[in-house]
Design a protein around this motif. Structure first.
Motif, short mmCIF file in Angstrom:
data_model
loop_
_atom_site.label_atom_id
_atom_site.label_comp_id
_atom_site.label_asym_id
_atom_site.label_seq_id
_atom_site.Cartn_x
_atom_site.Cartn_y
_atom_site.Cartn_z
N LYS A 164 66.41 49.26 35.32
CA LYS A 164 65.81 50.41 34.72
C LYS A 164 64.79 50.38 33.72
O LYS A 164 64.17 51.06 33.16
N MET A 165 64.38 48.69 33.56
CA MET A 165 63.11 48.52 32.62
C MET A 165 62.63 47.35 33.51
O MET A 165 63.42 46.66 33.63
N GLY A 166 61.36 47.30 33.42
CA GLY A 166 60.61 46.07 33.81
C GLY A 166 59.43 45.65 32.85
O GLY A 166 58.86 46.65 32.45
N VAL A 167 59.39 44.51 32.91
CA VAL A 167 58.32 43.80 31.99
C VAL A 167 57.50 42.89 32.58
O VAL A 167 58.26 41.77 33.24
N ILE A 168 56.29 42.78 32.61
CA ILE A 168 55.50 41.62 33.14
C ILE A 168 54.79 41.06 31.72
O ILE A 168 54.22 41.96 31.12
N VAL A 169 54.55 39.66 31.80
CA VAL A 169 53.79 39.09 30.53
C VAL A 169 52.76 38.11 31.38
O VAL A 169 53.15 37.36 31.97
N ALA A 170 51.56 38.08 30.85
CA ALA A 170 50.70 37.17 31.35
C ALA A 170 50.32 36.09 30.52
O ALA A 170 49.73 36.50 29.13
N LEU A 171 50.36 34.92 30.96
CA LEU A 171 50.07 33.64 29.85
C LEU A 171 49.12 32.86 30.52
O LEU A 171 49.33 32.26 31.73
N GLU A 172 47.99 32.63 29.71
CA GLU A 172 46.76 31.95 30.17
C GLU A 172 46.96 30.27 29.62
O GLU A 172 47.21 30.17 28.37
N SER A 173 47.21 29.56 30.35
CA SER A 173 47.41 28.00 29.80
C SER A 173 47.06 26.95 31.17
O SER A 173 47.40 27.34 32.17
N ALA A 174 46.68 25.80 30.74
CA ALA A 174 46.54 24.70 31.78
C ALA A 174 47.78 23.89 31.89
O ALA A 174 47.90 22.75 32.34
N GLY A 175 48.76 24.17 31.14
CA GLY A 175 49.77 23.48 30.90
C GLY A 175 50.93 23.60 32.04
O GLY A 175 50.78 23.80 33.07
N LYS A 176 52.11 22.80 31.79
CA LYS A 176 53.24 22.95 32.76
C LYS A 176 53.71 24.23 33.32
O LYS A 176 54.22 25.08 32.42
N THR A 177 53.59 24.50 34.52
CA THR A 177 53.93 25.60 34.95
C THR A 177 55.45 26.28 34.75
O THR A 177 55.83 27.23 34.29
#
Length: 307
Positions: A164-177
């Motif tokens: 019923k609800m969906g969220v996506i979030v983008a994280l920019e980083s060269a760290g541990k996936t």
């Protein structure tokens, strides 16, 4: 061989409500004869879908899908919640999300994209004809980072990746996936719960900020405060407002002693590199759709001949 013009395709589409590519094929198969093309569409079951196209579809599912540095969220509507529990419809939503991950968030491009021997638009029309309800691909959004992850969260999931609800979030980083993915999911859950309007104050709609200023100013002006005092109170009030509606300034739901920005900064130690939230998308099913309200008692009375 009859020449099929854009105007002919347009007329057939307006008459039947069927997709443009199907209308073009119908006309080509029938030498440009409009009536024969309509019959051809009816025989294919597509006109059945067209008859349902005017009905309001405000139920359905939100699909969210991520793959590494990319993620998408789509809303596919149906008329009733019952259809959202149909396995064919669930599969349709997941398929559309997979296509969107490949071709991007433009709804028309998604509809025109091939899936097997048909387009997505044709797959939707076929599902309408089979299931018997109007369905629409209402909207789609995507996020991508150069390095890092796009994480997702689906609330009230009825099947993996759709609810019923969906969220996506983008994280920019060269760290541990893996650590980034964990943090990203936590932030996506936070976004689902708090519904921030923007990442930070710079991203807010200027009209919304102006409206908030006006409300605060009028409130204290009516209390007889002098203008120089009102200015300072409004400035303070806006800081509170930003903490309520800006993601980075909100109290983190997983530890409300910290802001989201502070939680991200703290997580950098585990992740092993700086982290920047570059964007988020939150889709709640049916938001913004005008739903028809029905008076069930009145309908029953009308059916029985009473007023």
């Amino acid at each position: 061989m009859a020449t099929i013009t854009a105007a002919m395709v347009k007329d057939l589409r307006e008459t039947t409500g069927v997709g443009m590519m199907d209308c073009k094929q119908a006309l080509a198969e029938n030498g440009g004869d409009m009536e024969a093309a309509i019959d051809w569409l009816r025989k294919k079951g597509l006109s059945k879908a067209a008859k349902k196209s005017g009905r309001i579809a405000a139920e359905g599912l939100i699909g969210a899908l991520t793959h590494g540095t990319r993620g998408v969220v789509v809303e596919v509507n149906s008329e009733t919640d019952f259809v959202a529990r149909n396995e064919q419809f669930q599969g349709l939503v997941k398929m559309i999300a997979q296509v969107a991950l490949k071709v991007g968030a433009d709804v028309e491009k998604i509809k025109a994209a091939p899936v097997g021997d048909v387009t997505v638009e044709r797959a939707i029309q076929d599902a309408i004809a089979t299931i018997g309800e109007n369905m629409t691909l209402r909207r789609a959004a995507s996020l991508e980072v150069t390095s890092g992850v796009v994480a997702s969260y689906v609330h009230n999931a009825v099947v993996e990746g759709a609810g019923k609800m969906g969220v996506i979030v983008a994280l920019e980083s060269a760290g541990k996936t893996d650590e980034l993915a964990t943090l990203g999911r936590q932030i996506a859950m936070h976004v689902a719960a708090t519904n921030p309007q923007a990442l930070d104050s710079a991203g807010l709609d200027p009209a919304a900020v102006t409206r908030e200023k006006d409300v605060l100013s009028d409130k204290y002006r009516q209390q007889g405060k002098p203008e120089n005092v009102i200015e300072k109170i409004v400035e303070s009030g806006l800081k509170t407002y930003y903490k309520e509606v800006c993601l980075l300034e909100q109290a983190f739901i997983h530890d409300n002693a910290k802001s989201v920005a502070q939680a991200v900064k703290e997580a950098e130690g585990r992740i092993g590199a700086p982290v920047k939230i570059t964007g988020f998308v939150r889709y709640a099913l049916g938001e913004g759709i005008d739903r028809q309200e029905s008076d069930f008692a009145a309908e029953v009375a009308a059916a029985s001949g009473k007023k």
